[in-house]
Design a protein around this motif. Structure first.
Motif, PDB file in Angstrom:
ATOM      1  N   GLN A  36       0.836  -1.202   0.000  1.00 40.61           N
ATOM      2  CA  GLN A  36       0.000   0.000   0.000  1.00 40.61           C
ATOM      3  C   GLN A  36       0.873   1.255   0.000  1.00 40.61           C
ATOM      4  N   THR A  37       1.907   1.283   0.841  1.00 37.42           N
ATOM      5  CA  THR A  37       2.824   2.421   0.893  1.00 37.42           C
ATOM      6  C   THR A  37       3.496   2.637  -0.456  1.00 37.42           C
ATOM      7  N   TYR A  38       3.930   1.555  -1.061  1.00 37.49           N
ATOM      8  CA  TYR A  38       4.592   1.608  -2.368  1.00 37.49           C
ATOM      9  C   TYR A  38       3.654   2.184  -3.432  1.00 37.49           C
ATOM     10  N   GLN A  39       2.404   1.738  -3.414  1.00 39.43           N
ATOM     11  CA  GLN A  39       1.439   2.228  -4.408  1.00 39.43           C
ATOM     12  C   GLN A  39       1.176   3.721  -4.231  1.00 39.43           C
ATOM     13  N   LEU A  79      -6.139   4.066  -8.503  1.00 43.42           N
ATOM     14  CA  LEU A  79      -6.591   2.688  -8.384  1.00 43.42           C
ATOM     15  C   LEU A  79      -5.600   1.939  -7.502  1.00 43.42           C
ATOM     16  N   VAL A  80      -6.078   1.459  -6.370  1.00 45.62           N
ATOM     17  CA  VAL A  80      -5.230   0.759  -5.414  1.00 45.62           C
ATOM     18  C   VAL A  80      -5.526  -0.732  -5.479  1.00 45.62           C
ATOM     19  N   LYS A  81      -4.480  -1.515  -5.621  1.00 48.36           N
ATOM     20  CA  LYS A  81      -4.656  -2.970  -5.650  1.00 48.36           C
ATOM     21  C   LYS A  81      -4.696  -3.513  -4.223  1.00 48.36           C
ATOM     22  N   ARG A  82      -5.717  -4.342  -3.957  1.00 47.99           N
ATOM     23  CA  ARG A  82      -5.833  -5.003  -2.662  1.00 47.99           C
ATOM     24  C   ARG A  82      -6.229  -6.457  -2.878  1.00 47.99           C
ATOM     25  N   LYS A  83      -5.861  -7.291  -1.908  1.00 48.83           N
ATOM     26  CA  LYS A  83      -6.267  -8.687  -1.991  1.00 48.83           C
ATOM     27  C   LYS A  83      -7.782  -8.779  -1.938  1.00 48.83           C
ATOM     28  N   GLN A  84      -8.346  -9.569  -2.833  1.00 43.30           N
ATOM     29  CA  GLN A  84      -9.788  -9.737  -2.838  1.00 43.30           C
ATOM     30  C   GLN A  84     -10.181 -11.003  -2.084  1.00 43.30           C
ATOM     31  N   GLY A  85     -11.447 -11.084  -1.718  1.00 43.20           N
ATOM     32  CA  GLY A  85     -11.960 -12.221  -0.964  1.00 43.20           C
ATOM     33  C   GLY A  85     -11.936 -13.509  -1.766  1.00 43.20           C
ATOM     34  N   ILE A  86     -12.159 -14.604  -1.087  1.00 40.35           N
ATOM     35  CA  ILE A  86     -12.093 -15.921  -1.709  1.00 40.35           C
ATOM     36  C   ILE A  86     -13.121 -16.090  -2.821  1.00 40.35           C
ATOM     37  N   LEU A  87     -14.331 -15.543  -2.627  1.00 40.96           N
ATOM     38  CA  LEU A  87     -15.382 -15.687  -3.643  1.00 40.96           C
ATOM     39  C   LEU A  87     -15.005 -14.959  -4.931  1.00 40.96           C
ATOM     40  N   LYS A  88     -14.458 -13.743  -4.793  1.00 39.53           N
ATOM     41  CA  LYS A  88     -14.068 -12.989  -5.981  1.00 39.53           C
ATOM     42  C   LYS A  88     -12.876 -13.643  -6.669  1.00 39.53           C
ATOM     43  N   THR A  89     -12.014 -14.254  -5.873  1.00 39.82           N
ATOM     44  CA  THR A  89     -10.872 -14.952  -6.455  1.00 39.82           C
ATOM     45  C   THR A  89     -11.342 -16.146  -7.276  1.00 39.82           C
TER      46      THR A  89
END
Length: 212
Positions: A26-29, A172-182
């Motif tokens: 997050q800091t890097y982004q 646009l920030v990339k974040r880990k998505q939940g299992i269902l979306k994965t």
């Protein structure tokens, strides 16, 4: 509302590893977007302080954009600074402490720090006495506030100070998505552990009082 952002809270987060890869990413982004809005020349040779540097993930970004600058980082967490020195001590100098521990710098960048601080305007006043230019990046018109955030920022929030520029933008920030979306991404044959989320940010460029 009680502010949970105590020194002990952040020391525990960094020491326990709770900040983790997601916090570093997050800091890097944020830094990758921030540098595009800093009115600093590529050949700048002065000093740049990353205020609230966490694990130092902004430092390589600042180094790539301002190769001749002298880079510094400060954070309230001694555990975080210990990691910073190990990871990036070859390209920047780091110090554990709060805003009262800062020495004079040409430029101070506070990226997504002020929203955690109840006395942010008091801190800004102090920082402006120690630099020529202060760049603040915070969430823009965030509602509701995230659990760690205590301030709501609009275009006029820092009007008590000498403002050079105010600019809001969406990243646009990339974040880990939940299992269902994965699982859905796998079904669609576009497998990904991450999803992009829009986030509104505002930058305040304030003129400081420090002159060489």
């Amino acid at each position: 509302m009680e502010n949970i952002n105590t020194k002990g809270y952040w020391e525990k987060r960094f020491k326990s590893g709770n900040w983790g890869k997601s916090g570093s990413f997050q800091t890097y982004q944020y830094a990758s977007h921030n540098v595009k809005h800093l009115s600093i020349s590529k050949d700048f040779q002065g000093s740049v302080l990353d205020f609230g540097c966490a694990l130092g993930d902004s430092i390589p970004i600042y180094r790539s954009y301002f190769p001749n600058a002298k880079l510094f980082g400060i954070d309230i967490s001694a555990s975080a600074i210990k990691i910073c020195k190990k990871r990036f001590g070859n390209i920047a100098k780091f110090k554990a402490g709060d805003y009262t521990s800062i020495e004079q710098k040409d430029v101070i960048v506070a990226s997504h720090v002020m929203e955690h601080l109840s006395n942010d305007k008091e801190i800004v006043s102090r920082l402006l006495s120690l630099c020529s230019d202060l760049f603040i990046f915070v969430p823009y018109k965030e509602s509701p506030l995230y659990i760690e955030h205590v301030n709501y920022y609009d275009d006029n929030y820092y009007n008590d100070f000498e403002i050079e520029e105010v600019k809001s933008f969406t990243i646009l920030v990339k974040r880990k998505q939940g299992i269902l979306k994965t699982i859905k991404s796998v079904i669609k044959r576009r497998p990904s552990l991450y999803a992009e989320y829009p986030q509104d940010v505002i930058m305040y460029h304030l003129k400081g009082k420090y002159k060489k």
